[in-house]
Design an enzyme around this catalytic site. Sequence first.
Site, PDB file in Angstrom:
ATOM      1  CD  GLU A  31      -2.883  -1.003   2.420  1.00  0.00           C
ATOM      2  OE1 GLU A  31      -3.314   0.081   2.812  1.00  0.00           O
ATOM      3  OE2 GLU A  31      -3.115  -2.076   3.006  1.00  0.00           O
ATOM      4  CG  ASP A 104      -1.492  -2.295   5.841  1.00  0.00           C
ATOM      5  OD1 ASP A 104      -0.310  -2.524   5.525  1.00  0.00           O
ATOM      6  OD2 ASP A 104      -1.912  -1.153   6.121  1.00  0.00           O
ATOM      7  CG  ASP A 106      -6.086  -4.120   8.226  1.00  0.00           C
ATOM      8  OD1 ASP A 106      -6.094  -4.201   6.973  1.00  0.00           O
ATOM      9  OD2 ASP A 106      -5.809  -3.063   8.818  1.00  0.00           O
ATOM     10  CD  GLU A 108      -9.080   0.694   5.159  1.00  0.00           C
ATOM     11  OE1 GLU A 108      -9.260   1.690   4.445  1.00  0.00           O
ATOM     12  OE2 GLU A 108      -8.947   0.757   6.383  1.00  0.00           O
ATOM     13  CE1 TYR A 317      -0.989  -2.867   9.353  1.00  0.00           C
ATOM     14  CE2 TYR A 317      -2.657  -4.212  10.411  1.00  0.00           C
ATOM     15  CZ  TYR A 317      -2.303  -3.225   9.514  1.00  0.00           C
ATOM     16  OH  TYR A 317      -3.276  -2.583   8.784  1.00  0.00           O
ATOM     17  NE  ARG A 319      -4.721   1.368  10.655  1.00  0.00           N
ATOM     18  CZ  ARG A 319      -3.660   1.831  10.011  1.00  0.00           C
ATOM     19  NH1 ARG A 319      -2.733   0.979   9.577  1.00  0.00           N
ATOM     20  NH2 ARG A 319      -3.494   3.120   9.796  1.00  0.00           N
ATOM     21  CG  HIS A 362      -2.233  -9.205  12.647  1.00  0.00           C
ATOM     22  ND1 HIS A 362      -3.132  -9.311  11.619  1.00  0.00           N
ATOM     23  CD2 HIS A 362      -2.567  -8.085  13.308  1.00  0.00           C
ATOM     24  CE1 HIS A 362      -3.972  -8.297  11.639  1.00  0.00           C
ATOM     25  NE2 HIS A 362      -3.657  -7.534  12.661  1.00  0.00           N
TER      26      HIS A 362
END
Length: 705
Positions: A31, A104, A106, A108, A317, A319, A362
Amino acid sequence: MPSTKTKTSTKNKKTTKSKKIARKRTLLIVESPSKAKVIGKYLGPSYNVLASVGHVRDLPKSRLGIDIENQFEPGYINIRGKGDKIKELKKAASSASRVLLATDPDREGEAISWHLAYLLDIDPQSECRIVFNEINKEAVKEAIKHPRSIDMGLVDAQQARRVLDRLVGYQISPLLWQKVRRGLSAGRVQSAALKMICDRENEIKSFVPEEYWTITADYGDNFNASLSKYNGEDIRITKAEEADAIEKQLSAGRFVVESVKTGKRKPKPYAPFTTSSLQQDASIKLNFQTKKTMQIAQQLYEGIDVKGIGTRGLITYLRTDSVRISSAAKEAASEFIANKFGKEYCSNNSFSNKNKDIQDAHEAIRPTDINLEPEAIRDSLTSDQFKLYTLVWNRFVASQMSAAEFDTVTVTIDNNGYEFRTSGSRLVFDGWRRVYPIANDKDSYVPELKKGDELNCIELIKEQKFTQPPARYTEAGLVKEMEEKNIGRPSTYSAIITTLTGRRYVTREKKNLVPTQLGFDVTGILSEYFGDIVDVEFTGELENQLDQVELKKEAWKHVIEDFYGPFSKELEVAQNEVEKIEQEVVLSDEVCEICGKPMAIKESRFGKFLACTGYTECKNTKPILKEIGVNCPKCGKPIIEKRTRRGGKIFYGCSGYPNCEVSFWDKPTGELCPKCGSMLLEGKGKKAKIKCSNENCSYVKPEKK
């Protein structure tokens, strides 16, 4: 010398070889451009690492973009301005041997990979997706060895959230524009959070304080005990007369030790950070707003150029809801702690999530390399990066250390049935507190006593007190409450608070979040006509349903259907019944210099300003000048409080601008420096001092004794 033919032949071979390498390159898409740069260094010339720069497809901004009649099918379009980026990715994909999507880890990120797969004509069921929780060479290369298909549970959970938020935002917001004022919004989760803030403010306003009294017996040498019970029952003194009567009885009696209980207390370490707990601790300990915390954490995750080591991600990470730690990270922590503090400090602690249904995708937030101590890399970090990295590093190291140990003593003292109680503790082994100290860890003194000892009371201290209203939410408090009530997700907390303050529904007073009248007006309409939208339990249950979609136990369109039926009926009623709220016109003392009519105080998302009451014939506006009672040291005109255009940060500048450009970040006191004659400024924070504004002058005003 070699012939020209040989040179040409060698050159052609190199060209052919480089073309072969180019044809065989794997395209890896992330991203962030900074992340692409770091990972590109790890993987070398056989990989082409590019960045999507966030989302490439989304719902259109200019319309609802959801086909309600066709099972809420979203009408995704390529994001405006991303045309060149999409062409670049398509061109790179067409010449690549394979394409790996490494967005990423997650919901999103999974959705972005799904959209990329659509644009690049990649089968989402193919092994095109890789994830890594930390950015270092080993983690990235290991992820490449284990590609998987795109997880449609994660994608559908994200689609459901996106569609729900669009249905609410794009259908309630126009109503607020008509009935309150233009430019307002009503997000699904932000509305529930706003209701919480408004409800707390109403509690504070309606709170009626109740009187109560405390009695403390002072036995000297910093040893005292508080009255807690009478004849074995909890005691509450509500009047001065009661306190006086008890004081007389106590004065006539004897204070005798009833019991002495000793024991041990072994507080265990906190779990490593999740997104929520990191935001809370950074707010409390570093005074960081949630938005700032997430921005700095993103920098630490994506990669920092560490002197002598190179560019690498410093934390995992950012989030995450999980408190899990990998076995490799535990082993590394155990070895580090044993070497630095001793084996007695080692403890292989494990932590579990409260919500067992969430997929443990994670780890918790931790340093990627425990051996990179904060002080050792301080020169490679900004001040804020260093503070946040230190917080993360300390929390993780502490989580893998032994419990602290305290000797405790609790003493009860009797006087004619009145029981006084006091307790003390002494730290005998610091354990995890060695790297993560707690403010109330100081030893509290209790002398050696035994049952039957008579104590000499030097003074009975009576204090009148009143119950206090609940405290306003701080950012840390709101984040904690949202997490406990399952409102939103940690990755959305920062955006929620930013939206509430940006729309002027909420203002900040020091660290407190205070609702404005506009916030009350919006909440009033939503509470009356859209009860579910602002209902905390309903919002939390909707989050649980999204979790079930992620786990592939619920179809995402069924969640939308169940929500939209009642919502559409509420919307129809509201459009017919909500009356327009007339905004109160607050006149200022100033008149318009153009038409002579009074100027009114108006408010936008950028703050308050003056506007002519002759609008629309006269459109004159100007800022409100807030004088601080100090004159400019250069031209003598008043210094006023101002805000930056970007971010709204407060600073202080001369009202004679642009003719006079004197300005200060800290508030001027009006006093001049006795050493150089420059303006003295008030520092920020609890321990702030008054210092000289001249960077070359070291003068600090002495504190009053």
